[in-house]
Enzyme design. Structure first.
Site, PDB file in Angstrom:
ATOM      1  N   HIS B  75       0.847  -1.209   0.000  1.00  0.00           N
ATOM      2  CA  HIS B  75       0.000   0.000   0.000  1.00  0.00           C
ATOM      3  C   HIS B  75       0.880   1.257   0.000  1.00  0.00           C
ATOM      4  O   HIS B  75       0.691   2.161  -0.810  1.00  0.00           O
ATOM      5  CB  HIS B  75      -0.925  -0.002   1.217  1.00  0.00           C
ATOM      6  CG  HIS B  75      -1.448   1.359   1.617  1.00  0.00           C
ATOM      7  ND1 HIS B  75      -2.416   2.022   0.893  1.00  0.00           N
ATOM      8  CD2 HIS B  75      -1.109   2.195   2.644  1.00  0.00           C
ATOM      9  CE1 HIS B  75      -2.663   3.198   1.467  1.00  0.00           C
ATOM     10  NE2 HIS B  75      -1.873   3.336   2.530  1.00  0.00           N
ATOM     11  N   ASP B 104       7.456  22.365 -25.586  1.00  0.00           N
ATOM     12  CA  ASP B 104       7.368  20.986 -25.063  1.00  0.00           C
ATOM     13  C   ASP B 104       8.458  20.819 -24.022  1.00  0.00           C
ATOM     14  O   ASP B 104       9.157  21.766 -23.684  1.00  0.00           O
ATOM     15  CB  ASP B 104       7.545  19.967 -26.211  1.00  0.00           C
ATOM     16  CG  ASP B 104       6.859  18.643 -25.893  1.00  0.00           C
ATOM     17  OD1 ASP B 104       7.037  18.132 -24.775  1.00  0.00           O
ATOM     18  OD2 ASP B 104       6.132  18.122 -26.751  1.00  0.00           O
ATOM     19  N   TRP B 140       7.352  -0.239   4.119  1.00  0.00           N
ATOM     20  CA  TRP B 140       7.911   0.400   2.926  1.00  0.00           C
ATOM     21  C   TRP B 140       9.385   0.756   3.101  1.00  0.00           C
ATOM     22  O   TRP B 140      10.100   0.954   2.132  1.00  0.00           O
ATOM     23  CB  TRP B 140       7.100   1.640   2.526  1.00  0.00           C
ATOM     24  CG  TRP B 140       7.461   2.912   3.239  1.00  0.00           C
ATOM     25  CD1 TRP B 140       7.092   3.274   4.487  1.00  0.00           C
ATOM     26  CD2 TRP B 140       8.243   3.995   2.724  1.00  0.00           C
ATOM     27  NE1 TRP B 140       7.592   4.509   4.801  1.00  0.00           N
ATOM     28  CE2 TRP B 140       8.309   4.979   3.732  1.00  0.00           C
ATOM     29  CE3 TRP B 140       8.896   4.243   1.517  1.00  0.00           C
ATOM     30  CZ2 TRP B 140       8.996   6.176   3.574  1.00  0.00           C
ATOM     31  CZ3 TRP B 140       9.591   5.442   1.362  1.00  0.00           C
ATOM     32  CH2 TRP B 140       9.632   6.385   2.390  1.00  0.00           C
ATOM     33  N   SER B 167      13.155   5.987 -13.630  1.00  0.00           N
ATOM     34  CA  SER B 167      12.107   6.829 -14.211  1.00  0.00           C
ATOM     35  C   SER B 167      12.121   8.215 -13.562  1.00  0.00           C
ATOM     36  O   SER B 167      12.048   9.243 -14.254  1.00  0.00           O
ATOM     37  CB  SER B 167      10.751   6.154 -14.011  1.00  0.00           C
ATOM     38  OG  SER B 167       9.718   7.061 -14.206  1.00  0.00           O
ATOM     39  N   SER B 168      12.241   8.241 -12.240  1.00  0.00           N
ATOM     40  CA  SER B 168      12.225   9.533 -11.527  1.00  0.00           C
ATOM     41  C   SER B 168      13.417  10.388 -11.925  1.00  0.00           C
ATOM     42  O   SER B 168      13.288  11.608 -12.118  1.00  0.00           O
ATOM     43  CB  SER B 168      12.293   9.311 -10.021  1.00  0.00           C
ATOM     44  OG  SER B 168      11.171   8.644  -9.590  1.00  0.00           O
ATOM     45  N   HIS B 251      13.955  11.052   3.987  1.00  0.00           N
ATOM     46  CA  HIS B 251      13.396  12.335   4.399  1.00  0.00           C
ATOM     47  C   HIS B 251      13.299  13.327   3.251  1.00  0.00           C
ATOM     48  O   HIS B 251      12.243  13.943   3.074  1.00  0.00           O
ATOM     49  CB  HIS B 251      14.091  12.931   5.620  1.00  0.00           C
ATOM     50  CG  HIS B 251      13.167  13.923   6.256  1.00  0.00           C
ATOM     51  ND1 HIS B 251      12.113  13.550   7.047  1.00  0.00           N
ATOM     52  CD2 HIS B 251      13.064  15.256   6.106  1.00  0.00           C
ATOM     53  CE1 HIS B 251      11.410  14.619   7.378  1.00  0.00           C
ATOM     54  NE2 HIS B 251      11.971  15.669   6.827  1.00  0.00           N
ATOM     55  N   GLU B 253      12.709  12.487   0.392  1.00  0.00           N
ATOM     56  CA  GLU B 253      11.564  11.938  -0.352  1.00  0.00           C
ATOM     57  C   GLU B 253      10.250  12.564   0.132  1.00  0.00           C
ATOM     58  O   GLU B 253       9.353  12.852  -0.661  1.00  0.00           O
ATOM     59  CB  GLU B 253      11.542  10.410  -0.190  1.00  0.00           C
ATOM     60  CG  GLU B 253      10.304   9.711  -0.726  1.00  0.00           C
ATOM     61  CD  GLU B 253      10.166   9.742  -2.243  1.00  0.00           C
ATOM     62  OE1 GLU B 253      11.156  10.054  -2.931  1.00  0.00           O
ATOM     63  OE2 GLU B 253       9.058   9.466  -2.734  1.00  0.00           O
ATOM     64  N   SER B 266       0.109  27.363  -4.173  1.00  0.00           N
ATOM     65  CA  SER B 266       0.581  28.743  -4.364  1.00  0.00           C
ATOM     66  C   SER B 266       0.071  29.323  -5.681  1.00  0.00           C
ATOM     67  O   SER B 266       0.110  30.541  -5.880  1.00  0.00           O
ATOM     68  CB  SER B 266       2.108  28.804  -4.351  1.00  0.00           C
ATOM     69  OG  SER B 266       2.592  28.352  -3.118  1.00  0.00           O
ATOM     70  N   HIS B 300      15.902  11.756  12.647  1.00  0.00           N
ATOM     71  CA  HIS B 300      14.743  11.893  13.549  1.00  0.00           C
ATOM     72  C   HIS B 300      13.761  10.734  13.351  1.00  0.00           C
ATOM     73  O   HIS B 300      12.841  10.565  14.130  1.00  0.00           O
ATOM     74  CB  HIS B 300      14.056  13.260  13.407  1.00  0.00           C
ATOM     75  CG  HIS B 300      13.370  13.520  12.112  1.00  0.00           C
ATOM     76  ND1 HIS B 300      13.366  14.742  11.500  1.00  0.00           N
ATOM     77  CD2 HIS B 300      12.650  12.726  11.292  1.00  0.00           C
ATOM     78  CE1 HIS B 300      12.678  14.693  10.388  1.00  0.00           C
ATOM     79  NE2 HIS B 300      12.240  13.475  10.232  1.00  0.00           N
ATOM     80  N   HIS B 301      13.960   9.956  12.277  1.00  0.00           N
ATOM     81  CA  HIS B 301      13.124   8.769  12.070  1.00  0.00           C
ATOM     82  C   HIS B 301      13.615   7.590  12.906  1.00  0.00           C
ATOM     83  O   HIS B 301      12.989   6.539  12.908  1.00  0.00           O
ATOM     84  CB  HIS B 301      13.142   8.363  10.597  1.00  0.00           C
ATOM     85  CG  HIS B 301      12.495   9.370   9.701  1.00  0.00           C
ATOM     86  ND1 HIS B 301      11.149   9.364   9.419  1.00  0.00           N
ATOM     87  CD2 HIS B 301      13.007  10.433   9.039  1.00  0.00           C
ATOM     88  CE1 HIS B 301      10.864  10.370   8.607  1.00  0.00           C
ATOM     89  NE2 HIS B 301      11.975  11.039   8.364  1.00  0.00           N
ATOM     90  N   THR B 326       8.662  26.430   6.756  1.00  0.00           N
ATOM     91  CA  THR B 326       7.294  25.949   6.523  1.00  0.00           C
ATOM     92  C   THR B 326       6.294  26.960   7.073  1.00  0.00           C
ATOM     93  O   THR B 326       5.270  27.242   6.442  1.00  0.00           O
ATOM     94  CB  THR B 326       7.078  24.563   7.187  1.00  0.00           C
ATOM     95  OG1 THR B 326       8.187  23.730   6.842  1.00  0.00           O
ATOM     96  CG2 THR B 326       5.807  23.906   6.716  1.00  0.00           C
ATOM     97  N   LYS B 329       5.793  29.786   4.765  1.00  0.00           N
ATOM     98  CA  LYS B 329       4.869  29.453   3.676  1.00  0.00           C
ATOM     99  C   LYS B 329       3.416  29.570   4.140  1.00  0.00           C
ATOM    100  O   LYS B 329       2.591  30.197   3.470  1.00  0.00           O
ATOM    101  CB  LYS B 329       5.134  28.027   3.183  1.00  0.00           C
ATOM    102  CG  LYS B 329       6.351  27.966   2.290  1.00  0.00           C
ATOM    103  CD  LYS B 329       6.543  26.592   1.735  1.00  0.00           C
ATOM    104  CE  LYS B 329       7.494  26.631   0.573  1.00  0.00           C
ATOM    105  NZ  LYS B 329       6.959  27.290  -0.604  1.00  0.00           N
ATOM    106  N   ARG B 448       1.958   0.385  15.476  1.00  0.00           N
ATOM    107  CA  ARG B 448       1.583   0.304  14.058  1.00  0.00           C
ATOM    108  C   ARG B 448       1.980  -1.068  13.518  1.00  0.00           C
ATOM    109  O   ARG B 448       2.684  -1.826  14.178  1.00  0.00           O
ATOM    110  CB  ARG B 448       2.271   1.425  13.268  1.00  0.00           C
ATOM    111  CG  ARG B 448       3.769   1.345  13.277  1.00  0.00           C
ATOM    112  CD  ARG B 448       4.418   2.606  12.777  1.00  0.00           C
ATOM    113  NE  ARG B 448       4.345   2.732  11.338  1.00  0.00           N
ATOM    114  CZ  ARG B 448       5.222   3.428  10.603  1.00  0.00           C
ATOM    115  NH1 ARG B 448       6.226   4.060  11.176  1.00  0.00           N
ATOM    116  NH2 ARG B 448       5.089   3.513   9.312  1.00  0.00           N
TER     117      ARG B 448
END
Lengths: 157, 523
Positions: B75, B104, B140, B167-168, B251, B253, B266, B300-301, B326, B329, B448
């Site tokens: 998922h 283009d 994941w 691809s990315s 991160h 990501e 925006s 921090h993860h 942030t 923004k 989790r």
């Protein structure tokens, strides 16, 4: 982008067609250098961790990026230069096959535009006696049609 | 040099599937990306419903624990790599050339290839569920040792990640080349729309982060099959090293998933507030600052792996620093709306919901940045609630906002506003029913990635599952709205909205197959 110079009587003219390129060579080098610095930084950190297999991927990616920059800068040097002096029309052209020249008799020179089905861009050709060469491939659609009209009018002047 | 011109007309127009297989047109490829993203959104959503069905009540009802773990893993992978990332690349393909005044993308053939790698990759990923041993079940993050011990499904996942990464990267290089080299005359960097800015920075992040992930999964592969021991403690390796490497990618990501969303809203907010974006330059610098900081906060993860105190302090403070750009923004979006002549069409509703609900996710993120507090929240449902507020409300709601905003430009028809609003309210209400209770579950200690739980968590889980099913089925309304708009409806004008800013609104609706007919000059 087109750049036109005409004599006062509009008979003699020079028309230069170049692709739009908003990235200068210096800026391209600087941006690539930034990528290199970041990649080297990440690479050094990864090697310090013992994760050296990250390096080939970083290298491959930098190579791809370098090829892209070289390609777009090379493409930005392409041009079509049409010079009309007296009864002669000369085309100087640079594209991916290199630099070439074509000389035409002004009275026989023709501009043709193939519009084709709506979802393809048109193509513009210059030539005479059944032999034609494509010009203005780097232009946007409306610019190409406008340039064709302009060239026809200049050749008739 | 001369060429005989036998026929001045071009080849036959490709019809049917060949048009889509071989297209190099940015709008076609954008459309392919967006449909692919939506299909993956439904596939990933269906997996989420399996998870929520299992968690509806305590005990094992629907699936076995191993399959449950596969659903949780796939998922996430499908949603991140199959739905959200391609969705934003779809927006980039459709809108970036129009926004910068280019005909283009810079490398159209590569663009085609970037897209067509995706279906192969995700097919591999989904196929992994059907191989002996099942799909990946380590989450994941594919942490070892679990991922090293997994079956063939993990190998397929590793190949999937390689192809998706390729691809990315191709997409990112193309976007950088387009934005930097194909801007219309007069469009200086500081005149670019915010969406363009956020994409150029996202592309930089992709280029910096993707090779790290590629290296990490390659090491996993060699540990699994070629006798290396990068992450195997038994062979002298270090499983925690994988976590460092993974989150060094992981991160950034998160910001790859969120920055284009910031770009979309925006664009939307100024249009419906009928005011220019407040603090344009600060928005650009805040985006760049977020991107930079995303590379120095990864640990921090993993506060609980046993880091030195100085390391924990460094990552705690650097993570908290992200709140500053942030906050800039969020302040600028609010200031744009302040005393604006606002109307609340569907895109604006989604943009406001993005600002409000993403801020909830941002604030819970700040809570988790605090190291001692995170020891309590780590691996609980609080984390699940947090990242769904960030990714769903930050990225997906902004994507919905963008779809409704630009749909008339894409199809040439206005969408059904009533259905759009029904979709909005159902989505936002059901999202909160699903995920808000998960904060409480996390506080109460529910871990989790478990298919069964203690009876004390039953009520909130039941509420969450009901919300999840409403949320899932509500998305079919979006499908209907889009199909309806493609098939017909009120003709959209070139401007579509009331005086919107940007070059894309200077071309007719639907946007012609080849824009820009004339290279626009920006003053």
């Amino acid at each position: 982008m087109t750049y036109l110079q005409t004599a006062p009587d509009r008979r003699d003219f020079k028309l230069l067609i170049r692709p739009n390129s908003s990235l200068s060579a210096v800026a391209a080098i600087m941006i690539f250098a930034v990528f290199c610095v970041v990649a080297v930084g990440i690479g050094v950190y990864m090697v310090m961790l013992g994760a050296w297999p990250v390096l080939p991927f970083l290298g491959l990616e930098l190579a791809l990026l370098a090829i892209t920059f070289v390609l777009i800068k090379k493409r930005s040097t392409f041009f079509d230069l049409i010079v009309s002096e007296g009864d002669r029309v000369q085309l100087k052209k640079k594209d991916r096959s290199g630099e070439r020249e074509l000389k035409l008799d002004r009275y026989w020179a023709q501009i043709r535009v193939s519009t084709g089905p709506s979802w393809y861009p048109s193509k513009m050709w210059i030539g005479s006696h059944g032999k034609f060469t494509e010009i203005g491939a780097v232009l946007t659609e409306e610019d190409r049609l406008k340039t064709a009209k302009q060239l026809r009018s200049l050749l008739r002047a | 040099m001369t060429t005989a011109v036998a026929d001045h007309h071009h080849d036959e127009v490709p019809k049917g599937i060949t048009r889509w297989l071989f297209t190099t047109n940015h709008k076609d490829i954008g459309t392919l990306y967006l449909w692919f993203s939506f299909i993956m959104f439904l596939v990933g959503g269906a997996m989420a419903l399996v998870i929520r069905a299992e968690l509806f009540m305590p005990g094992l009802q629907v699936v076995n624990p191993h399959f449950y773990n596969q659903m949780v893993t796939v998922h996430a992978l499908v949603m991140i790599f199959g739905a959200v990332m391609p969705g934003f690349v779809g927006f980039a393909n459709w809108m970036l050339p129009m926004m910068v005044g280019a005909p283009d993308m810079a490398l159209p053939r590569m663009n085609n290839w970037s897209f067509w790698l995706l279906p192969f990759a995700t097919t591999l990923l989904i196929a992994s569920l059907f191989v002996p041993g099942g799909g990946p079940a380590a989450g994941w993050t594919i942490y070892p040792p679990l991922s090293i011990q997994g079956g063939m499904g993990v190998d397929l996942t590793i190949f999937t990640i390689h192809i998706l990464g390729m691809s990315s990267i191709l997409g990112a290089i193309n976007i950088i080349a387009t934005i930097l080299n194909m801007r219309a005359p007069g469009m200086t960097l500081m005149k670019m729309p915010l969406f363009v800015w956020t994409w150029v920075i996202t592309a930089f992040l992709l280029i910096a982060a993707m090779p790290v992930l590629a290296g990490a999964v390659t090491m996993l592969l060699t540990d699994r099959h070629f006798g290396t021991a990068f992450f195997s403690a038994a062979g002298g390796g270090d499983p925690v090293m994988f976590q460092h490497i993974f989150w060094f990618f992981g991160h950034p990501e998160v910001y790859i998933l969120i920055l284009p969303a910031f770009g979309i809203i925006s664009q939307v907010i100024p249009t419906f507030a009928r005011k220019p974006l407040f603090g344009y330059s600060s928005m650009v610098f805040a985006t760049a600052a977020i991107a930079f900081l995303s590379f120095i906060v990864w640990a921090h993860h993993m506060y609980t792996v046993g880091m030195p105190l100085s390391g924990e302090l460094f990552f705690m403070y650097s993570t908290m620093l992200i709140a500053i750009p942030t906050g800039v923004k969020v302040f600028n979006w609010l200031a744009t709306m302040w005393r604006g002549s606002m109307t609340f069409e569907t895109p604006m509703l989604y943009a406001i919901a993005t600002v409000a609900l993403f801020t909830v996710g941002g604030l819970t993120g700040l809570m988790m940045a605090i190291t001692p507090a995170d020891f309590q929240y780590h691996d609980t449902y609080f984390i699940v609630a947090h990242f769904h507020y960030v990714i769903f409300c930050g990225s997906v709601l902004a994507m919905f906002s963008g779809v409704y905003y630009w749909l008339p430009k894409w199809t040439g028809h206005m969408y059904d506003e009533t259905l759009g609003k029904v979709h909005f309210w159902l989505t936002v209400i059901s999202f909160n029913i699903t995920f808000f209770p998960q904060h409480f579950l996390g506080f109460a200690g529910m871990p989790r990635r478990i298919p069964d739980y203690s009876l004390q968590f039953a009520e909130f889980n039941m509420v969450s599952s009901i919300g999840g099913f409403i949320l899932g089925f509500s998305q079919l309304i979006l499908l209907w709205v889009v199909i309806k708009s493609i098939r017909g409806g009120k003709k959209a004008t070139a401007e579509v909205w009331d005086n919107p800013e940007g070059l894309e609104w200077t071309v007719p609706s639907p946007a012609p197959y080849h824009t820009f007919a004339t290279a626009p000059e920006v003053r």
